[in-house]
Design an enzyme around this catalytic site. Sequence first.
Site, short mmCIF file in Angstrom:
data_model
loop_
_atom_site.label_atom_id
_atom_site.label_comp_id
_atom_site.label_asym_id
_atom_site.label_seq_id
_atom_site.Cartn_x
_atom_site.Cartn_y
_atom_site.Cartn_z
N ASP A 1 9.37 2.59 -0.30
CA ASP A 1 8.33 3.31 0.44
C ASP A 1 8.55 2.99 1.92
O ASP A 1 8.13 1.93 2.40
CB ASP A 1 6.94 2.88 -0.03
CG ASP A 1 5.85 3.58 0.78
OD1 ASP A 1 4.66 3.38 0.47
OD2 ASP A 1 6.19 4.30 1.74
N LYS B 1 4.80 9.25 9.02
CA LYS B 1 4.56 8.70 10.35
C LYS B 1 5.58 9.19 11.39
O LYS B 1 5.48 10.27 11.93
CB LYS B 1 4.52 7.17 10.28
CG LYS B 1 3.36 6.65 9.39
CD LYS B 1 3.34 5.16 9.34
CE LYS B 1 2.40 4.63 8.28
NZ LYS B 1 0.98 4.65 8.66
N TYR C 1 0.86 -1.19 0.00
CA TYR C 1 0.00 0.00 0.00
C TYR C 1 0.89 1.23 0.00
O TYR C 1 1.82 1.31 0.80
CB TYR C 1 -0.89 -0.02 1.24
CG TYR C 1 -1.81 1.18 1.40
CD1 TYR C 1 -1.61 2.10 2.43
CD2 TYR C 1 -2.88 1.39 0.54
CE1 TYR C 1 -2.46 3.19 2.60
CE2 TYR C 1 -3.74 2.47 0.70
CZ TYR C 1 -3.52 3.37 1.73
OH TYR C 1 -4.37 4.44 1.90
P1 KE4 Z 1 -0.93 8.15 4.79
O1 KE4 Z 1 -1.44 8.89 3.56
O2 KE4 Z 1 -2.01 7.29 5.42
O3 KE4 Z 1 -0.22 9.05 5.79
O4 KE4 Z 1 0.25 7.16 4.29
C1 KE4 Z 1 -0.03 6.23 3.26
C2 KE4 Z 1 0.97 5.09 3.35
C3 KE4 Z 1 1.98 5.00 2.41
N1 KE4 Z 1 2.90 4.01 2.46
C4 KE4 Z 1 2.87 3.09 3.45
C5 KE4 Z 1 3.92 2.01 3.47
C6 KE4 Z 1 1.87 3.14 4.44
O5 KE4 Z 1 1.84 2.19 5.42
C7 KE4 Z 1 0.90 4.16 4.40
C8 KE4 Z 1 -0.23 4.24 5.40
N2 KE4 Z 1 -0.30 3.19 6.34
C9 KE4 Z 1 -1.62 2.85 6.83
C10 KE4 Z 1 -1.45 1.67 7.79
N3 KE4 Z 1 -1.61 0.45 7.10
C11 KE4 Z 1 -2.31 4.01 7.45
C12 KE4 Z 1 -3.53 3.64 8.27
C13 KE4 Z 1 -4.79 4.12 7.63
O6 KE4 Z 1 -4.91 4.04 6.39
O7 KE4 Z 1 -5.67 4.56 8.40
#
Ligand code: KE4
Length: 470
Positions: free
Chosen positions: A282, A310, A187
């Site tokens: 990523d 994060k 993701y």
């Molecule tokens: P955000 O746009 O949610 O800040 O980041 C996207 C993203 C990009 N790349 C990786 C490897 C990520 O894990 C994420 C976001 N992680 C999720 C947890 N699986 C966020 C939790 C959520 O979507 O509420």
Amino acid sequence: MAGIGLSLPSKFTHAPATRHRSSSRCCLSSVKMTISVDEQKKTFTLKKSEEAFNAAKELMPGGVNSPVRAFKSVGGQPIIIDSVKGSRMWDIDGNEYIDYVGSWGPAIIGHADDEVLAALAETMKKGTSFGAPCLLENTLAEMVLQAVPSIEMVRFVNSGTEACMGVLRLARAFTCRNKIIKFEGCYHGHADPYLVKAGSGVATLGLPDSPGVPKSATEDTLTAPYNDITAVQNLFNTHKGEIAAVILEPVVGNAGFIKPTPEFLNFLKTVTKENDSLLIFDEVMTGFRLAYGGAQEFFNITPDLTTLGKIIGGGLPVGAYGGRREIMEMVAPAGPMYQAGTLSGNPLAMTAGIQTLKRLQEPGSYEYLDKVTGRLIEGIVDAGKRAGHAISGGHISGMFGFFFTEGPVYNFDDAKKSDTAKFAKFYRAMLEEGVYFAPSQFEAGFTGLKHMEEDIERTIDAAEKVFKDL
Ligand code: KE4
């Protein structure tokens, strides 16, 4: 249960903190768990959460602002959080939990860290957003460049999604190619080009990717199974000279916890170089988590570009992308590739990120995370196996995961063999025992520097109890 036997510097050995009570400020230094598990079980109710969530569902789609929070795949009542501190979380019904989500990674030094809060209070006296450069951006940028040598220049944004959007546009601009390779179950945020066989909430909700994503947005997105060298080589052979980049989670957290095989990352480094494509790590989740220099330090593999998020925001909205100077100098206004953001580099997120990274620089931090997390996952998997369940799991530093399948799990298809119904039952039972995991079989878990031996042993004891009745 034998303890972890952590011979650690004294700064890591105090007990968990207790909750911040708005009425009377209790001592927020480290004291024992505020309520026992038995007391909690007797009074465990989610009545207030239920009322609040019902109201929320009338206001926001699904009652949440991010799908995974809705507990769709684990069932039961999502909990509405009142406060967090250290390793702990309290909901609006007063239930207390040991938190292994940590806001999905940012809380690596513990929630609501006193020094982070104090630094934020100081910064807030000068305002919350300038919409113009500030010195704090220089400070955090210098810290990122020092921690991650492959990042010679960095651009801050406001989320991991934005970071992954920017890095994709940059890779295409630099190579003058359009196609990318991503991996099933990985993701990279919710931007259109990535919503193909994605992980995290897409996997959790079992969505066939997403409506509203035009074919034109994903026709250049090629996918392969994680850890599948042959599949990637075939894509490069088929699309010779067309592939701008390969992007991956160097350790997957969004399909559950999946490690790369030793040869996989080395192969990706080689095949991208051979084809004048870019390798993008990523590290939104793994950055500053697997090591201070992230997965690329842990595995000693140097990508061309990296995304972060994060942890570098310490719980405030932040993302970043960075890499080789010759590539980054294409980003406006240094170069022609456009990307912008009103709150990018805002002083509050910079402040929280700076304080968080300062703490992580302290000697022993990652050894501690590895020890407590190793004890945790070994204890859970061992308890599950002794109770006769098919379970496998692993960890690296403060990131872990377990699947309800024999394993080993090398890719998303393997992960999907998990008994998600059993995971859901386990999840809800552990919640009643005061343990809060990510509400999906297809997510990783996170520990922090404030997870103490008491937290870990209590979690293992709770798992032993729950596995017996599962
Ligand atoms: P955000 O746009 O949610 O800040 O980041 C996207 C993203 C990009 N790349 C990786 C490897 C990520 O894990 C994420 C976001 N992680 C999720 C947890 N699986 C966020 C939790 C959520 O979507 O509420």
